[in-house]
Design a protein around this motif. Structure first.
Motif, mmCIF file in Angstrom:
data_model
loop_
_atom_site.group_PDB
_atom_site.id
_atom_site.type_symbol
_atom_site.label_atom_id
_atom_site.label_comp_id
_atom_site.label_asym_id
_atom_site.label_seq_id
_atom_site.Cartn_x
_atom_site.Cartn_y
_atom_site.Cartn_z
ATOM 1 N N GLY A 1 0.835 -1.212 0.000
ATOM 2 C CA GLY A 1 0.000 0.000 0.000
ATOM 3 C C GLY A 1 0.861 1.249 0.000
ATOM 4 O O GLY A 1 0.655 2.164 0.787
ATOM 5 N N ILE B 1 6.096 8.712 1.314
ATOM 6 C CA ILE B 1 6.752 8.172 2.519
ATOM 7 C C ILE B 1 7.805 7.146 2.095
ATOM 8 O O ILE B 1 8.898 7.084 2.660
ATOM 9 N N GLU C 1 0.411 -2.264 -4.677
ATOM 10 C CA GLU C 1 -0.525 -1.126 -4.571
ATOM 11 C C GLU C 1 -1.651 -1.342 -5.589
ATOM 12 O O GLU C 1 -1.395 -1.440 -6.786
ATOM 13 N N SER D 1 -4.092 0.645 -6.576
ATOM 14 C CA SER D 1 -4.612 1.790 -7.333
ATOM 15 C C SER D 1 -3.669 2.199 -8.464
ATOM 16 O O SER D 1 -2.527 2.627 -8.231
ATOM 17 N N GLN E 1 -2.492 5.788 -8.062
ATOM 18 C CA GLN E 1 -1.405 5.981 -7.099
ATOM 19 C C GLN E 1 -0.072 5.503 -7.680
ATOM 20 O O GLN E 1 0.961 6.137 -7.490
ATOM 21 N N THR F 1 -3.796 -6.033 -4.586
ATOM 22 C CA THR F 1 -3.945 -5.867 -3.134
ATOM 23 C C THR F 1 -2.965 -6.815 -2.441
ATOM 24 O O THR F 1 -2.390 -7.718 -3.080
ATOM 25 N N GLN G 1 -0.301 2.981 7.033
ATOM 26 C CA GLN G 1 -1.683 3.475 6.890
ATOM 27 C C GLN G 1 -2.460 2.659 5.862
ATOM 28 O O GLN G 1 -3.197 3.234 5.059
ATOM 29 N N MET G 2 -2.302 1.350 5.849
ATOM 30 C CA MET G 2 -3.052 0.564 4.862
ATOM 31 C C MET G 2 -3.808 -0.631 5.450
ATOM 32 O O MET G 2 -4.711 -1.146 4.805
ATOM 33 N N TYR H 1 -7.746 -1.607 5.325
ATOM 34 C CA TYR H 1 -8.460 -2.172 4.181
ATOM 35 C C TYR H 1 -8.473 -3.696 4.183
ATOM 36 O O TYR H 1 -9.137 -4.298 3.363
ATOM 37 N N VAL H 2 -7.654 -4.278 5.032
ATOM 38 C CA VAL H 2 -7.440 -5.720 4.954
ATOM 39 C C VAL H 2 -8.489 -6.453 5.791
ATOM 40 O O VAL H 2 -8.740 -6.085 6.936
HETATM 41 C C1 LIG Z 1 -3.683 5.876 3.207
HETATM 42 S S1 LIG Z 1 -2.846 5.339 1.802
HETATM 43 C C2 LIG Z 1 -1.218 5.265 2.463
HETATM 44 C C3 LIG Z 1 -0.186 5.421 1.418
HETATM 45 C C4 LIG Z 1 1.241 5.428 1.918
HETATM 46 N N1 LIG Z 1 1.582 4.157 2.566
HETATM 47 C C5 LIG Z 1 1.465 6.602 2.865
HETATM 48 O O1 LIG Z 1 1.572 6.398 4.069
HETATM 49 O O2 LIG Z 1 1.521 7.738 2.375
HETATM 50 C C6 LIG Z 1 -3.296 3.616 1.717
HETATM 51 C C7 LIG Z 1 -2.868 2.953 0.444
HETATM 52 O O3 LIG Z 1 -3.163 1.549 0.535
HETATM 53 C C8 LIG Z 1 -3.676 1.124 -0.701
HETATM 54 N N2 LIG Z 1 -4.503 -0.093 -0.478
HETATM 55 C C9 LIG Z 1 -5.834 -0.165 -0.302
HETATM 56 N N3 LIG Z 1 -6.221 -1.427 -0.098
HETATM 57 C C10 LIG Z 1 -5.110 -2.186 -0.147
HETATM 58 C C11 LIG Z 1 -4.862 -3.579 -0.023
HETATM 59 N N4 LIG Z 1 -5.843 -4.439 0.233
HETATM 60 N N5 LIG Z 1 -3.601 -4.012 -0.168
HETATM 61 C C12 LIG Z 1 -2.587 -3.135 -0.414
HETATM 62 N N6 LIG Z 1 -2.778 -1.803 -0.516
HETATM 63 C C13 LIG Z 1 -4.014 -1.332 -0.392
HETATM 64 C C14 LIG Z 1 -4.479 2.315 -1.211
HETATM 65 O O4 LIG Z 1 -4.693 2.253 -2.612
HETATM 66 C C15 LIG Z 1 -3.610 3.479 -0.775
HETATM 67 O O5 LIG Z 1 -2.686 3.841 -1.755
#
Ligand SMILES: C[S@@+](CC[C@H](N)C(=O)[O-])C[C@H]1O[C@@H](n2cnc3c(N)ncnc32)[C@H](O)[C@@H]1O
Length: 220
Positions: free
Chosen positions: A60, A66, A89, A91, A94, A119, A143-144, A147-148
């Motif tokens: 993610g 970061i 990632e 998206s 992104q 994902t 910060q990911m 979603y899990v």
């Molecule tokens: C809040 S952002 C954080 C991005 C980065 N790590 C930061 O701290 O700036 C969360 C990221 O997780 C990705 N994401 C969402 N679901 C995910 C999944 N199941 N597995 C991996 N990444 C995921 C989103 O697309 C997003 O880019």
């Protein structure tokens, strides 16, 4: 009564916009900056010991802001050691931003980048099916985890990919009271509780020290 509100997790663009507003209205970035400057060097101090290449897996990684700061800290700690940085990632938007950011950044000559548009669970399924399990020196999930769906299974899997002297870093916002927050406090607290339970189970099984570091976060 079922809520008529759509979850932000099902609307990625809305989520990204909400997260951007959250960042603009809180001290998350300053806190992360302080964490990256003061705590991260100690955390990654041994990850490259006796290694000819340092392998980093970003789960993610978003647009890479970061991630590139983390990579700079790893370069400071292990000057000249080649780094292989892979990003999981889902998206496309992104990933495109991350690639642009890499293209306009300097001092990345010794870093090889690869992006996987999937994902964490798609990554897990793919590498298990193809028997492509490899070990990593640093895995971060910043910060990911919100979603899990199955947090313990996800943590167990990624923990199993750690090489000797490797580290896994998980960053979560523990309590959110901001109205512009992309997440509600129930979601984040459930997530934090899952991680804490998993950590204490691992510590009991392996006698391994896992550290929980609190970074105070306040509205800006
Ligand atoms: C809040 S952002 C954080 C991005 C980065 N790590 C930061 O701290 O700036 C969360 C990221 O997780 C990705 N994401 C969402 N679901 C995910 C999944 N199941 N597995 C991996 N990444 C995921 C989103 O697309 C997003 O880019």
């Amino acid at each position: 009564m079922a809520s008529s509100m759509r979850s932000l997790f099902s609307d990625h663009s809305r989520y990204v916009e909400s997260f951007r507003r959250f960042l603009n209205n809180s001290t998350e970035h300053q806190c992360m900056q302080e964490f990256l400057d003061k705590k991260l060097p100690g955390i990654i101090a041994r990850i490259g010991d006796k290694k000819s290449e340092i392998k980093i897996l970003s789960i993610g990684g978003g647009a890479g802001e970061i991630d590139l700061q983390i990579l700079a800290k790893v370069q400071d700690q292990f000057p000249g050691v080649p780094i292989n940085n892979e990003v999981v990632e889902p998206s496309a938007e992104q990933i495109a931003k991350y690639k642009e950011f890499v293209a306009k950044s300097s001092n990345l000559e010794n870093i090889k980048f690869a992006w996987h548009k999937e994902t964490s669970s798609e990554y897990q399924n793919r590498v298990m099916e193809n028997k492509e399990l490899q070990k990593w020196d640093f895995i971060h999930m910043i910060q990911m985890l919100y979603y899990v769906k199955d947090i313990p299974a996800t943590l167990k899997f990624f923990h199993s990919l750690l090489a000797p002297s490797a580290k896994i870093l998980i960053v979560l916002v523990s309590v959110l009271t901001l109205t512009c927050s992309p997440l509600n406090s129930k979601q984040t607290n459930n997530c934090l509780a899952s991680v804490t339970t998993w950590m204490s189970n691992r510590n009991q099984c392996l006698g391994q020290a896992m550290e929980k570091i609190w970074i105070p976060l306040t509205p800006g």
